[in-house]
Motif scaffolding. Structure first.
Motif, PDB file in Angstrom:
ATOM      1  N   SER A   8       0.874  -1.025   0.000  1.00 27.10           N
ATOM      2  CA  SER A   8       0.000   0.000   0.000  1.00 27.10           C
ATOM      3  C   SER A   8       0.943   1.105   0.000  1.00 27.10           C
ATOM      4  N   SER A   9       2.951   4.483   0.435  1.00 30.12           N
ATOM      5  CA  SER A   9       3.457   4.033  -0.867  1.00 30.12           C
ATOM      6  C   SER A   9       4.825   4.585  -0.869  1.00 30.12           C
ATOM      7  N   LYS A  69       8.112   3.910   9.309  1.00 21.47           N
ATOM      8  CA  LYS A  69       7.208   4.109   8.184  1.00 21.47           C
ATOM      9  C   LYS A  69       6.536   2.803   7.797  1.00 21.47           C
ATOM     10  N   ASP A  70       7.314   1.724   7.798  1.00 23.87           N
ATOM     11  CA  ASP A  70       6.731   0.423   7.487  1.00 23.87           C
ATOM     12  C   ASP A  70       5.712   0.004   8.538  1.00 23.87           C
ATOM     13  N   SER A  73       2.578   1.847   7.883  1.00 26.95           N
ATOM     14  CA  SER A  73       1.946   1.284   6.687  1.00 26.95           C
ATOM     15  C   SER A  73       1.255  -0.041   6.990  1.00 26.95           C
ATOM     16  N   TRP A 196      -1.632  -1.268  -3.695  1.00 26.05           N
ATOM     17  CA  TRP A 196      -1.001  -0.324  -2.770  1.00 26.05           C
ATOM     18  C   TRP A 196      -0.031  -1.039  -1.836  1.00 26.05           C
ATOM     19  N   LEU A 200       3.414   0.450  -0.725  1.00 23.75           N
ATOM     20  CA  LEU A 200       3.315   1.093   0.585  1.00 23.75           C
ATOM     21  C   LEU A 200       4.388   0.558   1.532  1.00 23.75           C
ATOM     22  N   LYS A 269      -4.555  11.201   4.601  1.00 23.63           N
ATOM     23  CA  LYS A 269      -3.540  10.291   4.099  1.00 23.63           C
ATOM     24  C   LYS A 269      -3.215  10.619   2.662  1.00 23.63           C
ATOM     25  N   GLU A 271      -1.243   9.905  -0.771  1.00 23.25           N
ATOM     26  CA  GLU A 271      -0.644   8.793  -1.502  1.00 23.25           C
ATOM     27  C   GLU A 271       0.503   9.298  -2.360  1.00 23.25           C
TER      28      GLU A 271
END
Length: 542
Positions: A8, A9, A69-70, A73, A196, A200, A269, A271
């Motif tokens: 998902s 970016s 960040k992961d 996500s 995504w 992501l 959010k 993208e």
């Protein structure tokens, strides 16, 4: 009880997970294009790395910590899959249980058609991959409206569901249509989330996309299936002093949640924009790419494997729970058993994701076949020797233990095959590629269901015995194993006597086929597929 589906970016140029060894492709596959890879990846993909170096690369990758960040996500993916799991839990789980008291297995087979769109989403996935608003985002352009419509449809159903459930026998068609539409919308959202997920998460964490799917999808599914069935039971509510939850109130709650998440996605959010590409990303171009992918020899082998892999335990998945409830197992007890099992499914999903990060990603998927077939046999024997209620605490503990182990094996398979799909899918057409592979996985679990439920009636031999002036008269019944059939027999003051229960016949046929297909086709084919380099799964997009 787990449901299979597809996934998902970060800003990427099309990349692919590296395989330890780039072996020479077979018959005509030498010209598979590598132009979607960057220069460095293209070089590494064409090198004949030795096994030691490949294992060292995998070991180094597995030791890298997960970034913040992961982690964010992963939470987002879990929430999106949660929303997707709620309508699936209703259509595939709780609603059939609510209808079973009034419908035959053949009528339940008609309602089971509502789950088919989830396995046919490949037909419109190129549209989802190709048509979008740049100002909104390639994936959000579909996720936002689909979730808004799902919330609206659940609100509509909540206002009309009681009328439909009061006379389900005459409303099977309308119920099937409404839930088919609901599942279709969720399937469309799934296509976008699948695409995504490939961008992501970072490359090193792609295998955890399937874990997020397991957590989110199963949480939503169980909330709509077992949790709802428990709180919907008046006996459960009275026993534990909790409010009785109606289907109408449950649907209204999730429609509000769906609206809230959709608004957050829309306004909060952002993208990341995907890099421009010279590849043909038109609808026609993506359909052509699907056809090109399907012409790859190893993809055809994978498709055949997926279409028949789940037949061995199809009877267990489709009918065992219904038979147990028919034998007297209370819905709330079933819910408690599966709720106890849920944490083990999460653990199983996490472990399977770790096991699938090496150079043999299909290994956990293959190994889990044997216990799944074994647990299917045990489940059939449980139904056969099911004691008359009330059941003892010892037997209930055994059922919980069996449910935990069976679901653990199912989760390992689900995460393992999803991790493999994530590994080989091309991010450039991520939603379509993932959907292509997962379509056949889902179809393998969906298409047998109609035949299983029909087969239970078809192979059943039942007699309705009616006493008339002290003489027993045997009256053949079309089906006399479900609550519906027994009710018809009771209406003429008869007693239902089942001479042959089609459930056991269907279970035996499925398990025999499952063992033969596993040994003769699945094991050798899976080993061959996982040995291919990732570049073999790429095609040229003109």
């Amino acid at each position: 009880m787990a449901v299979s589906s597809s996934l998902s970016s970060i800003h990427i140029s099309p990349r692919t997970p590296k395989t330890p060894r780039a072996e020479r492709l077979e018959d005509g596959e030498e010209d598979v294009e590598l132009e979607l890879l960057g220069e460095d990846e293209r070089y590494r993909a064409t090198q004949d790395l030795d096994g030691t170096d490949g294992q060292a690369m995998e070991a180094a990758t597995s030791k890298q910590p997960i970034s913040a960040k992961d982690k964010r996500s992963m939470v987002l993916l879990c929430v999106l899959y949660l929303i997707q799991g709620v309508p699936l839990g209703l259509a595939l789980g709780s609603v059939p249980f609510l209808l079973k008291e009034h419908l035959s297995y053949s009528q339940l087979a008609t309602f089971a058609l509502s789950s088919y769109p989830y396995s046919l989403k490949l037909l419109w996935s190129p549209i989802v991959d190709s048509v979008f608003f740049k100002s909104v985002g390639r994936r959000k352009s579909w996720i936002v409206p689909m979730q808004f419509i799902v919330g609206t449809l659940m609100l509509y159903i909540s206002l009309n569901v009681q009328k439909l459930l009061d006379d389900p026998g005459n409303n099977v068609g309308e119920l099937t249509f409404i839930f088919t539409l609901l599942v279709s919308l969720s399937a469309t959202q799934d296509i976008a989330v699948d695409g995504w997920a490939l961008t992501l998460l970072s490359q090193d964490c792609l295998s955890y996309a399937s874990t997020c799917q397991t957590i989110g999808l199963n949480t939503g599914f169980f909330a709509s299936f077992t949790v709802f069935l428990a709180f919907n039971s008046e006996a459960f509510a009275a026993k534990w002093g909790v409010p009785h939850l109606t289907l109408s109130a449950y649907l209204r709650f999730w429609s509000i949640v769906c609206y809230a998440v959709t608004l957050w996605l829309l306004f909060f959010k952002k993208e990341d924009k995907e890099p421009a590409t010279e590849a043909d990303m038109s609808i026609k171009g993506v359909y052509k790419t699907i056809w090109t992918i399907c012409k790859l020899k190893h993809v055809q082998l994978l498709i055949v494997m997926h279409l028949f892999a789940k037949v061995g335990f199809a009877a267990n998945d489709a009918a065992t729970s219904l038979k147990m409830v028919e034998k007297g197992f209370k819905r709330e007890d079933l819910a408690i058993a599966v709720l106890i099992d849920f944490p083990f499914q999460i653990i199983g999903g996490w472990l399977a994701a770790r096991w699938s990060r090496g150079d043999r990603p299909l290994r956990p998927w293959i190994y889990a076949f044997w216990p799944r077939l074994g647990f299917g046999l045990v489940a059939t024997l449980i139904v056969y020797w099911f004691p008359k209620p009330p059941i003892s605490m010892g037997f209930f503990a055994f059922l919980v233990f069996h449910t935990v182990l069976s679901s653990f094996a199912s989760t390992v398979q689900f995460v393992g095959i999803s991790a493999f799909h994530t590994r080989v899918s091309d991010p450039l057409i991520g939603g379509t590629y993932m959907t292509l592979l997962n379509t056949f996985t889902n179809m393998g679990g969906t298409w047998p269901k109609w035949f299983i439920l029909k087969g239970v009636d078809l192979f059943s031999v039942a007699t309705c015995k009616v006493s008339d002036a002290g003489v027993d008269i045997a009256v053949k019944a079309a089906e006399c194993v479900s609550d519906h059939g027994k009710a018809l027999c009771k209406d003429i003051n008869g007693t239902c006597v089942t001479e042959t229960d089609g459930y056991y016949v269907v279970s035996a046929l499925c398990m025999v086929f499952g063992v033969i297909f596993l040994v003769a086709y699945i094991i050798p084919t899976a080993r061959k597929l996982q040995a291919l380099p990732t570049s073999a799964w790429r095609v040229k997009m003109s």
